[in-house]
Scaffold this active site. Sequence first.
Site, PDB file in Angstrom:
ATOM      1  N   LEU A  64     -12.777  11.482  -7.078  1.00  0.00           N
ATOM      2  CA  LEU A  64     -12.177  12.489  -6.188  1.00  0.00           C
ATOM      3  C   LEU A  64     -13.000  12.720  -4.929  1.00  0.00           C
ATOM      4  O   LEU A  64     -14.231  12.640  -4.941  1.00  0.00           O
ATOM      5  CB  LEU A  64     -12.027  13.815  -6.944  1.00  0.00           C
ATOM      6  CG  LEU A  64     -11.151  13.754  -8.200  1.00  0.00           C
ATOM      7  CD1 LEU A  64     -11.006  15.147  -8.811  1.00  0.00           C
ATOM      8  CD2 LEU A  64      -9.784  13.153  -7.919  1.00  0.00           C
ATOM      9  N   HIS A  88      -8.236  14.368  -2.067  1.00  0.00           N
ATOM     10  CA  HIS A  88      -7.659  14.854  -3.322  1.00  0.00           C
ATOM     11  C   HIS A  88      -7.719  16.383  -3.378  1.00  0.00           C
ATOM     12  O   HIS A  88      -6.769  17.040  -3.798  1.00  0.00           O
ATOM     13  CB  HIS A  88      -8.431  14.298  -4.528  1.00  0.00           C
ATOM     14  CG  HIS A  88      -8.413  12.806  -4.651  1.00  0.00           C
ATOM     15  ND1 HIS A  88      -9.546  12.045  -4.496  1.00  0.00           N
ATOM     16  CD2 HIS A  88      -7.415  11.939  -4.927  1.00  0.00           C
ATOM     17  CE1 HIS A  88      -9.247  10.766  -4.686  1.00  0.00           C
ATOM     18  NE2 HIS A  88      -7.965  10.668  -4.943  1.00  0.00           N
ATOM     19  N   GLN A 139      -0.758  -0.494 -12.379  1.00  0.00           N
ATOM     20  CA  GLN A 139      -0.537  -0.562 -10.930  1.00  0.00           C
ATOM     21  C   GLN A 139      -1.538  -1.466 -10.234  1.00  0.00           C
ATOM     22  O   GLN A 139      -1.527  -1.585  -9.007  1.00  0.00           O
ATOM     23  CB  GLN A 139      -0.523   0.834 -10.301  1.00  0.00           C
ATOM     24  CG  GLN A 139      -1.862   1.532 -10.238  1.00  0.00           C
ATOM     25  CD  GLN A 139      -1.705   2.968  -9.767  1.00  0.00           C
ATOM     26  OE1 GLN A 139      -1.143   3.802 -10.452  1.00  0.00           O
ATOM     27  NE2 GLN A 139      -2.212   3.263  -8.570  1.00  0.00           N
ATOM     28  N   GLN A 167       0.113  11.741   2.265  1.00  0.00           N
ATOM     29  CA  GLN A 167       0.766  10.852   3.232  1.00  0.00           C
ATOM     30  C   GLN A 167      -0.032   9.562   3.414  1.00  0.00           C
ATOM     31  O   GLN A 167       0.494   8.555   3.864  1.00  0.00           O
ATOM     32  CB  GLN A 167       0.898  11.575   4.580  1.00  0.00           C
ATOM     33  CG  GLN A 167       1.645  10.760   5.633  1.00  0.00           C
ATOM     34  CD  GLN A 167       1.373  11.262   7.029  1.00  0.00           C
ATOM     35  OE1 GLN A 167       1.463  12.463   7.285  1.00  0.00           O
ATOM     36  NE2 GLN A 167       1.024  10.354   7.938  1.00  0.00           N
ATOM     37  N   LYS A 168      -1.313   9.611   3.083  1.00  0.00           N
ATOM     38  CA  LYS A 168      -2.162   8.408   3.145  1.00  0.00           C
ATOM     39  C   LYS A 168      -1.459   7.220   2.503  1.00  0.00           C
ATOM     40  O   LYS A 168      -1.500   6.109   3.011  1.00  0.00           O
ATOM     41  CB  LYS A 168      -3.473   8.731   2.439  1.00  0.00           C
ATOM     42  CG  LYS A 168      -4.283   7.552   2.009  1.00  0.00           C
ATOM     43  CD  LYS A 168      -5.317   7.234   3.036  1.00  0.00           C
ATOM     44  CE  LYS A 168      -6.043   5.941   2.719  1.00  0.00           C
ATOM     45  NZ  LYS A 168      -6.178   5.679   1.296  1.00  0.00           N
ATOM     46  N   ASP A 169      -0.818   7.451   1.352  1.00  0.00           N
ATOM     47  CA  ASP A 169      -0.084   6.388   0.654  1.00  0.00           C
ATOM     48  C   ASP A 169       1.409   6.556   0.973  1.00  0.00           C
ATOM     49  O   ASP A 169       2.207   6.950   0.126  1.00  0.00           O
ATOM     50  CB  ASP A 169      -0.360   6.470  -0.846  1.00  0.00           C
ATOM     51  CG  ASP A 169      -1.830   6.229  -1.150  1.00  0.00           C
ATOM     52  OD1 ASP A 169      -2.210   5.082  -1.370  1.00  0.00           O
ATOM     53  OD2 ASP A 169      -2.616   7.202  -1.126  1.00  0.00           O
ATOM     54  N   SER A 216     -10.985   6.565  -2.128  1.00  0.00           N
ATOM     55  CA  SER A 216     -11.968   6.252  -3.176  1.00  0.00           C
ATOM     56  C   SER A 216     -12.565   4.871  -2.933  1.00  0.00           C
ATOM     57  O   SER A 216     -13.694   4.594  -3.327  1.00  0.00           O
ATOM     58  CB  SER A 216     -11.299   6.283  -4.546  1.00  0.00           C
ATOM     59  OG  SER A 216     -10.665   7.526  -4.739  1.00  0.00           O
TER      60      SER A 216
HETATM   61  P1  AMP Z   1      -5.497   8.063  -5.606  1.00  0.00           P
HETATM   62  O1  AMP Z   1      -6.508   8.670  -6.511  1.00  0.00           O
HETATM   63  O2  AMP Z   1      -6.040   7.133  -4.590  1.00  0.00           O
HETATM   64  O3  AMP Z   1      -4.301   7.509  -6.352  1.00  0.00           O
HETATM   65  O4  AMP Z   1      -4.914   9.273  -4.774  1.00  0.00           O
HETATM   66  C1  AMP Z   1      -4.328  10.363  -5.438  1.00  0.00           C
HETATM   67  C2  AMP Z   1      -3.537  11.151  -4.444  1.00  0.00           C
HETATM   68  O5  AMP Z   1      -4.399  11.594  -3.396  1.00  0.00           O
HETATM   69  C3  AMP Z   1      -2.431  10.319  -3.776  1.00  0.00           C
HETATM   70  O6  AMP Z   1      -1.268  11.123  -3.643  1.00  0.00           O
HETATM   71  C4  AMP Z   1      -3.031   9.981  -2.449  1.00  0.00           C
HETATM   72  O7  AMP Z   1      -2.072   9.762  -1.440  1.00  0.00           O
HETATM   73  C5  AMP Z   1      -3.857  11.217  -2.156  1.00  0.00           C
HETATM   74  N1  AMP Z   1      -4.902  10.897  -1.195  1.00  0.00           N
HETATM   75  C6  AMP Z   1      -5.810   9.893  -1.261  1.00  0.00           C
HETATM   76  N2  AMP Z   1      -6.576   9.871  -0.155  1.00  0.00           N
HETATM   77  C7  AMP Z   1      -6.135  10.887   0.632  1.00  0.00           C
HETATM   78  C8  AMP Z   1      -6.513  11.362   1.919  1.00  0.00           C
HETATM   79  N3  AMP Z   1      -7.491  10.811   2.629  1.00  0.00           N
HETATM   80  N4  AMP Z   1      -5.837  12.415   2.417  1.00  0.00           N
HETATM   81  C9  AMP Z   1      -4.822  12.998   1.717  1.00  0.00           C
HETATM   82  N5  AMP Z   1      -4.432  12.585   0.505  1.00  0.00           N
HETATM   83  C10 AMP Z   1      -5.069  11.541  -0.030  1.00  0.00           C
END
Ligand code: AMP
Length: 257
Positions: free
Chosen positions: A10, A14, A38, A125-127, A163
């Site tokens: 995290l 996050h 995934q 929105q990053k993804d 991450s």
């Molecule tokens: P992940 O652990 O990478 O699957 O991310 C979990 C959630 O956090 C997903 O909805 C991502 O889009 C969000 N997330 C990851 N990085 C960011 C960021 N820099 N800004 C905003 N949300 C993020």
Amino acid sequence: MGLVPTLGALHEGHLSLVRTAKACCDAVAVSIFVNPTQFGPNEDFALYPRTFDADCALLAGEDIDVVFAPAPEEIYRAGAATFVEVEGLSQRLDGASRPGHFRGVATIVAKLFIAAEPDRAFFGQKDAAQIAVLRRMIFDLGLPVELVVCPIVRESDGLAMSSRNRYLSQQERQQALVLRRSLDAVQAAIAAGERNSETLIATARSILASEPEVRIDYVAAADWATLLPVDQALPGTLFAVAAWVGKTRLIDNMIIQ
Ligand code: AMP
């Protein structure tokens, strides 16, 4: 009840989702699960940072209600034959470079929704392509969940938090800034009146090419709902980039105003 699905490791990105959830939900659950389905066979599943104790320490500061960190065998039954496939969308943008990725994402998110029964689920929105896939899944299956999109959180120099940033060497960390610079150049071109997608994509590509160690995966101007290419980058268009910096694949995007 708000749910924030994560892969763990995290960071402030996050935590921004967690804080948005806290602000509008009575109870907040955060899931931490490095979802094997995934990741492609040649991707970083084994290497993906697992920092459970540090994650819990960060979440302890946020006053949330539940941390759900299942073992893979709690989530997937042996020999499971059922998956959620959002056809078409799942093969576009990141789905084109990562076959099977969005099938894994849709399946795990559907399973988390079944387990947690959230009213709202929070995604970054990053993804951006992931948002499109999950919105469509929720719509098609009539799931009683509201998807809330949260803005991209960046480091002070503009790099989108991820991450995977921890994989970067010091030198790569500098090179990675070119992703944001390419979006800034597109933003500037739009401000100067350019709306032609081909021209804007060429602009972003030329900036990305200025870092010889960075290899472009895709640069796209797309309809955010369908992820199909658009000719004109009008308000609401998703402008997204993905690039390899060394062995690390990074993504960034903006929604055009
Ligand atoms: P992940 O652990 O990478 O699957 O991310 C979990 C959630 O956090 C997903 O909805 C991502 O889009 C969000 N997330 C990851 N990085 C960011 C960021 N820099 N800004 C905003 N949300 C993020």
